[in-house]
Design a protein around this motif. Structure first.
Motif, PDB file in Angstrom:
ATOM      1  N   ASP A  70       0.855  -1.180   0.000  1.00 21.70           N
ATOM      2  CA  ASP A  70       0.000   0.000   0.000  1.00 21.70           C
ATOM      3  C   ASP A  70       0.890   1.228   0.000  1.00 21.70           C
ATOM      4  N   ILE A 100      -2.068   7.978  -0.952  1.00 21.76           N
ATOM      5  CA  ILE A 100      -2.724   8.422  -2.180  1.00 21.76           C
ATOM      6  C   ILE A 100      -1.978   9.569  -2.867  1.00 21.76           C
ATOM      7  N   ARG A 108       2.923   5.318  -7.011  1.00 23.70           N
ATOM      8  CA  ARG A 108       1.772   4.665  -7.641  1.00 23.70           C
ATOM      9  C   ARG A 108       2.058   4.345  -9.106  1.00 23.70           C
ATOM     10  N   TYR A 161       4.499   1.312  -9.250  1.00 23.60           N
ATOM     11  CA  TYR A 161       3.858   0.026  -8.979  1.00 23.60           C
ATOM     12  C   TYR A 161       3.022  -0.432 -10.176  1.00 23.60           C
ATOM     13  N   ALA A 162       2.313   0.490 -10.811  1.00 28.71           N
ATOM     14  CA  ALA A 162       1.532   0.133 -11.996  1.00 28.71           C
ATOM     15  C   ALA A 162       2.463  -0.326 -13.124  1.00 28.71           C
ATOM     16  N   THR A 215      -1.638  -4.162  -9.721  1.00 28.14           N
ATOM     17  CA  THR A 215      -2.944  -3.578 -10.005  1.00 28.14           C
ATOM     18  C   THR A 215      -3.577  -3.121  -8.700  1.00 28.14           C
ATOM     19  N   GLN A 216      -4.373  -2.067  -8.807  1.00 21.39           N
ATOM     20  CA  GLN A 216      -5.064  -1.567  -7.612  1.00 21.39           C
ATOM     21  C   GLN A 216      -6.105  -2.569  -7.176  1.00 21.39           C
ATOM     22  N   ARG A 217      -6.299  -2.608  -5.879  1.00 19.74           N
ATOM     23  CA  ARG A 217      -7.272  -3.503  -5.273  1.00 19.74           C
ATOM     24  C   ARG A 217      -7.757  -2.854  -3.981  1.00 19.74           C
ATOM     25  N   VAL A 260      -3.784   3.704  -1.016  1.00 15.45           N
ATOM     26  CA  VAL A 260      -4.063   2.965  -2.241  1.00 15.45           C
ATOM     27  C   VAL A 260      -3.385   1.607  -2.078  1.00 15.45           C
ATOM     28  N   PHE A 261      -4.102   0.549  -2.398  1.00 11.61           N
ATOM     29  CA  PHE A 261      -3.622  -0.816  -2.213  1.00 11.61           C
ATOM     30  C   PHE A 261      -3.349  -1.461  -3.577  1.00 11.61           C
ATOM     31  N   PHE A 262      -2.301  -2.264  -3.646  1.00 14.72           N
ATOM     32  CA  PHE A 262      -1.889  -2.903  -4.889  1.00 14.72           C
ATOM     33  C   PHE A 262      -1.609  -4.384  -4.659  1.00 14.72           C
TER      34      PHE A 262
END
Length: 165
Positions: A113, A116, A122, A125-126, A131-133, A148-150
């Motif tokens: 995580d 934001i 972010r 990580y993408a 992927t976001q979850r 934001v969680f990944f």
């Protein structure tokens, strides 16, 4: 490495007020000091790991660590790169090494995580296939809008898919 973790906390505390509240809520000074003392235990081998990036002269540039949440899930924590080293691929190298180690250790997925407002993290990580979850563990409701969680599945590198003959 501990100094890098304290620098990471200082960065988080410098973010807008809500970030300060979230960081202070999760890691007040005394609790964070205890956490720093226990890092070698929390991230111990054989299923956890601490990565430290250094330049050619041995100067620490960044760190990251992981630990098991359960037998199939590795959680990546405290990925941080010094201001001078940002934009040079250090965070990507750390994250890639953490993911590769989790895969080698037999985990089926990696999760993490971030705040934001940490847009470069972010994007990284993408780019690395996360992927976001939704939240992957219990979190206080008041901090959920700030995080934001990944997740990334960790298929074995030797996996080959073929069409049957």
């Amino acid at each position: 490495m501990v100094a890098l973790c304290w620098a990471y906390r200082k960065l988080l505390l410098s973010l807008p007020d809500v970030s300060r509240e979230v960081t202070s809520a999760f890691h007040p000074d005394a609790k964070y000091a205890e956490l720093m003392d226990s890092l070698p235990i929390l991230h111990a081998r054989p299923k956890g790991v601490i990565m430290l990036a250094r330049d050619a002269e041995g100067t620490p540039l960044g760190c990251g660590m992981s630990h098991p949440l359960d037998p199939t899930t590795s959680e990546i924590k405290r990925v941080f790169v010094t201001a001078d080293a940002r934009g040079k691929g250090v965070a990507e190298a750390i994250c890639t090494a953490l993911v590769d180690q989790a895969r080698t250790d037999g985990f089926a997925r990696a999760v993490l995580d971030t705040h934001i407002t940490l847009h470069p993290a972010r994007r990284l990580y993408a780019r690395l296939g996360f992927t976001q979850r939704g939240p992957y563990q219990e979190m206080p409701a008041e901090v959920l809008p700030e995080l934001v969680f990944f997740e990334k599945p960790l298929h074995p590198q030797s996996l080959r898919l073929e069409l049957p003959q």
